[in-house]
Every structure is written in C-alpha cells, then in structure tokens.
Design a protein around this motif. Structure first.
Motif, PDB file in Angstrom:
ATOM      1  N   ASP A 164      35.103 105.573  17.152  1.00  0.00           N
ATOM      2  CA  ASP A 164      35.495 104.367  17.875  1.00  0.00           C
ATOM      3  C   ASP A 164      36.812 104.657  18.591  1.00  0.00           C
ATOM      4  O   ASP A 164      37.258 105.810  18.654  1.00  0.00           O
ATOM      5  CB  ASP A 164      35.604 103.160  16.945  1.00  0.00           C
ATOM      6  CG  ASP A 164      36.629 103.341  15.833  1.00  0.00           C
ATOM      7  OD1 ASP A 164      37.517 104.223  15.958  1.00  0.00           O
ATOM      8  OD2 ASP A 164      36.552 102.594  14.833  1.00  0.00           O
ATOM      9  N   ASN A 165      37.431 103.635  19.109  1.00  0.00           N
ATOM     10  CA  ASN A 165      38.642 103.832  19.906  1.00  0.00           C
ATOM     11  C   ASN A 165      39.766 104.478  19.110  1.00  0.00           C
ATOM     12  O   ASN A 165      40.587 105.216  19.657  1.00  0.00           O
ATOM     13  CB  ASN A 165      39.120 102.478  20.459  1.00  0.00           C
ATOM     14  CG  ASN A 165      40.076 102.632  21.625  1.00  0.00           C
ATOM     15  OD1 ASN A 165      39.741 103.246  22.637  1.00  0.00           O
ATOM     16  ND2 ASN A 165      41.275 102.071  21.482  1.00  0.00           N
ATOM     17  N   ASN A 166      39.789 104.224  17.794  1.00  0.00           N
ATOM     18  CA  ASN A 166      40.873 104.738  16.956  1.00  0.00           C
ATOM     19  C   ASN A 166      40.607 106.121  16.383  1.00  0.00           C
ATOM     20  O   ASN A 166      41.525 106.779  15.896  1.00  0.00           O
ATOM     21  CB  ASN A 166      41.148 103.761  15.810  1.00  0.00           C
ATOM     22  CG  ASN A 166      41.622 102.406  16.299  1.00  0.00           C
ATOM     23  OD1 ASN A 166      42.410 102.320  17.240  1.00  0.00           O
ATOM     24  ND2 ASN A 166      41.144 101.340  15.670  1.00  0.00           N
ATOM     25  N   TYR A 168      38.790 108.644  18.073  1.00  0.00           N
ATOM     26  CA  TYR A 168      38.257 109.496  19.141  1.00  0.00           C
ATOM     27  C   TYR A 168      38.924 110.865  19.216  1.00  0.00           C
ATOM     28  O   TYR A 168      38.270 111.865  19.558  1.00  0.00           O
ATOM     29  CB  TYR A 168      38.408 108.774  20.480  1.00  0.00           C
ATOM     30  CG  TYR A 168      38.112 109.638  21.681  1.00  0.00           C
ATOM     31  CD1 TYR A 168      36.828 110.135  21.909  1.00  0.00           C
ATOM     32  CD2 TYR A 168      39.111 109.967  22.586  1.00  0.00           C
ATOM     33  CE1 TYR A 168      36.546 110.927  23.016  1.00  0.00           C
ATOM     34  CE2 TYR A 168      38.845 110.759  23.701  1.00  0.00           C
ATOM     35  CZ  TYR A 168      37.570 111.233  23.903  1.00  0.00           C
ATOM     36  OH  TYR A 168      37.299 112.024  24.996  1.00  0.00           O
ATOM     37  N   ARG A 217      37.919  99.703  27.827  1.00  0.00           N
ATOM     38  CA  ARG A 217      38.995 100.656  27.499  1.00  0.00           C
ATOM     39  C   ARG A 217      38.481 101.801  26.639  1.00  0.00           C
ATOM     40  O   ARG A 217      38.921 102.949  26.789  1.00  0.00           O
ATOM     41  CB  ARG A 217      40.155  99.932  26.804  1.00  0.00           C
ATOM     42  CG  ARG A 217      40.852  98.909  27.670  1.00  0.00           C
ATOM     43  CD  ARG A 217      42.152  98.429  27.058  1.00  0.00           C
ATOM     44  NE  ARG A 217      41.993  97.898  25.719  1.00  0.00           N
ATOM     45  CZ  ARG A 217      41.598  96.658  25.440  1.00  0.00           C
ATOM     46  NH1 ARG A 217      41.303  95.823  26.417  1.00  0.00           N
ATOM     47  NH2 ARG A 217      41.499  96.244  24.190  1.00  0.00           N
ATOM     48  N   PHE A 218      37.542 101.489  25.735  1.00  0.00           N
ATOM     49  CA  PHE A 218      36.970 102.542  24.892  1.00  0.00           C
ATOM     50  C   PHE A 218      36.204 103.551  25.738  1.00  0.00           C
ATOM     51  O   PHE A 218      36.353 104.768  25.571  1.00  0.00           O
ATOM     52  CB  PHE A 218      36.053 101.913  23.852  1.00  0.00           C
ATOM     53  CG  PHE A 218      35.272 102.893  23.029  1.00  0.00           C
ATOM     54  CD1 PHE A 218      35.908 103.867  22.277  1.00  0.00           C
ATOM     55  CD2 PHE A 218      33.880 102.843  23.000  1.00  0.00           C
ATOM     56  CE1 PHE A 218      35.183 104.781  21.511  1.00  0.00           C
ATOM     57  CE2 PHE A 218      33.150 103.745  22.245  1.00  0.00           C
ATOM     58  CZ  PHE A 218      33.800 104.711  21.501  1.00  0.00           C
ATOM     59  N   LYS A 221      38.658 105.715  27.888  1.00  0.00           N
ATOM     60  CA  LYS A 221      39.337 106.746  27.100  1.00  0.00           C
ATOM     61  C   LYS A 221      38.467 108.001  27.040  1.00  0.00           C
ATOM     62  O   LYS A 221      38.973 109.129  27.145  1.00  0.00           O
ATOM     63  CB  LYS A 221      39.633 106.244  25.685  1.00  0.00           C
ATOM     64  CG  LYS A 221      40.255 107.308  24.784  1.00  0.00           C
ATOM     65  CD  LYS A 221      40.530 106.776  23.379  1.00  0.00           C
ATOM     66  CE  LYS A 221      41.804 105.955  23.372  1.00  0.00           C
ATOM     67  NZ  LYS A 221      42.234 105.643  21.970  1.00  0.00           N
TER      68      LYS A 221
END
Length: 296
Positions: A164-166, A168, A217-218, A221
């Motif tokens: 996930d976004n955290n 990656y 945003r994800f 990135k």
C-alpha cells in the motif's frame, strides 16, 4: 482511451475459458469488437494468454487458438497497424509463469508455448511473480524459471495487492534491481501499477478499499517510482477490473443499490483515473515538467 491518451490494451484470453466453444465464442466477440475499435480510434491491442487454471496438456489449446486468430486477424502481417509489435515482431503475452500456488502446469508446458511462439516469429512477454528474480515468496524456487525468462523479451512481474502507500518503498527498490537484471540480460521490463485494491465486490466480508486509492496519490507514487527507476513502459492494472477494485474506467460515486455494492472512486470524478493514466503516459515520455501528481 484515445480521449485520455492511453496507448493500448492487452486483451486477456484465459486458456480455461477457450477450452469450450461457448467461452471461446465470447472471447472472440470481445476481441472482434476491440479490433474494430482499435482501427477506428488508432489504438493498439496485444493478446495476453492467461494460463491460470490450465491443466498440463492444454497448452495445445493456446497453440491452436493463436493459429486461428492469426489466420482471421492477420496478427503477424505488417499491414496490421493496430497490433503491438516489439523490436519488429508481433508481441504475445503469456501470463502465469513460475507462481508457487501449486498450478497444474509447469516448466515443460510453458517451454512448449514459448518455443512455439518464437517459431512463429513473435516477441514474448512473460507474466511472472513479484519475486521472480530471487525465486522466493510467491515464486517457485526453481532456477528453470529464470531460464524461461531469459527466453522471453519482456519481463512483467505481478505487483497488484503486494503493498500500500506506506509499504511501497521495498518494492520500488525491487523494481530497480529487476531493471538492472533485465538490462544485464538484454530484456525489457514492464512493471505493473495499480490504483488501489479491494476484494469487497467479490467477498462481502472483505473491507472496501482495502488498499486505499488516496485520490490517485498511491497510483502516482508508483508512476514516479517506476519511471525514475528506469522503466520504459508501464502496465496499468486493470482497465475494467471491478472484482479486485483496480478499475481505471469510468465509475460512478453513486452506484445503484442492490445485492452487490461497488467500489467507488472516493468522491473523485468518474474519469479521474483515466485522466491520471494519460498523465502517467506523459510522465513516462518526459512531457511533464514536475514529478508531482498532476492536478486538473
């Protein structure tokens, strides 16, 4: 796709679906519509054979299907301006190679498919597990997987749902290492980017937006991470995948009420992710001045 600047699509054909005439007729109708639309709107298509669920021996179904489609659509003809070519050869994707989930086909069956397609004069993209290079976690611990990869032209690891976004960053570094390996072995590389993930549309007890989209945003990135790592092409998963909540196509934020609840785009415009996909293509081509996520 033309409106938003998306170059083309991979047309999935599951071998298990074309083993019977009803399934084959359905896929052929879809493909025929895509061929006509690609010609009308000047987009590109490429066949992607998904081996998931295939039995040993059913590789011959794929081989016969390719021959039939080549005859009907002249896929290997230089006059076909809307089929994807790679280094002067028609490209065929073979997805589902080297996964360690006890598939009923293996090295010999995949090698037969690759050998056949190469004999047909094709370039080959192989869809492999995230950890194909290290032969760990979701990949078989069999060095013959790397032998198959070396026979192909493009390496395409499956990354959907892995982070996930955290979380990656380790995968961004893995993409960098993948690209180094590919360059050292004369292969091209096509990473998978996905906007978010959710099983909620298939399994009611699964959380909605399990991997949140965060308004794009994800996804952005991943765009920046892959391009900055040296990726020269991007695979966006998926154009119309509702079951896994990864769709890019237009989706309303006010779906009809019924037995099924559909993932929404968190209040963003229905075409938000199509637009972002087009912006990703611009970033890949070096047409954007900033690496920040674009704002409409």
């Amino acid at each position: 796709m033309k409106q938003y600047g998306i170059d083309g699509v991979f047309m999935q054909r599951f071998v298990v679906s074309i083993r019977n005439q009803k399934g084959k007729d359905n896929y052929n109708k879809i493909l025929n519509n895509a061929v006509l639309s690609a010609e009308k709107y000047d987009r590109a298509i490429c066949l992607m054979y998904d081996l998931s669920g295939m039995e040993a021996g059913e590789e011959d179904i794929l081989i016969c299907d390719w021959k039939e489609l080549c005859e009907k659509y002249k896929l290997v003809s230089r006059n076909n301006n809307h089929y994807v070519y790679h280094h002067g050869k028609p490209l065929v994707a073979v997805w589902g190679i080297g996964f360690n989930d006890r598939r009923k086909y293996g090295y010999e069956q995949v090698k037969k498919i690759i050998d056949f397609l190469k004999s047909e004069g094709c370039s080959i993209l192989v869809g492999v597990p995230t950890h194909w290079r290290t032969l760990t976690i979701d990949a078989v611990s069999d060095t013959r997987l790397l032998e198959l990869v070396k026979q192909a032209d493009i390496v395409h690891p499956w990354l959907v749902g892995r982070f996930d976004n955290n979380t990656y960053e380790p995968y961004r570094k893995s993409i960098e290492e993948d690209i180094k390996w590919c360059k050292a072995n004369g292969k091209d590389y096509m990473p998978v980017l996905f906007p978010g993930f959710s099983w909620h549309n298939m399994k009611k007890d699964a959380p909605q937006n399990m991997i949140p989209r965060l308004g794009g945003r994800f996804f952005w990135k991943q765009v920046k991470g892959a391009v900055d790592a040296g990726a020269e092409s991007l695979y966006l998963a998926m154009f119309d995948e509702i079951d896994e909540g990864t769709a890019f196509f237009k989706c309303t934020n006010t779906p009809p009420v019924g037995e099924s609840s559909f993932i929404t785009y968190e209040g963003e415009a229905p075409d938000h992710y199509l637009w972002l996909a087009g912006e990703a293509a611009k970033y890949l081509r070096g047409e954007l001045r900033s690496s920040r996520m674009p704002v409409r």
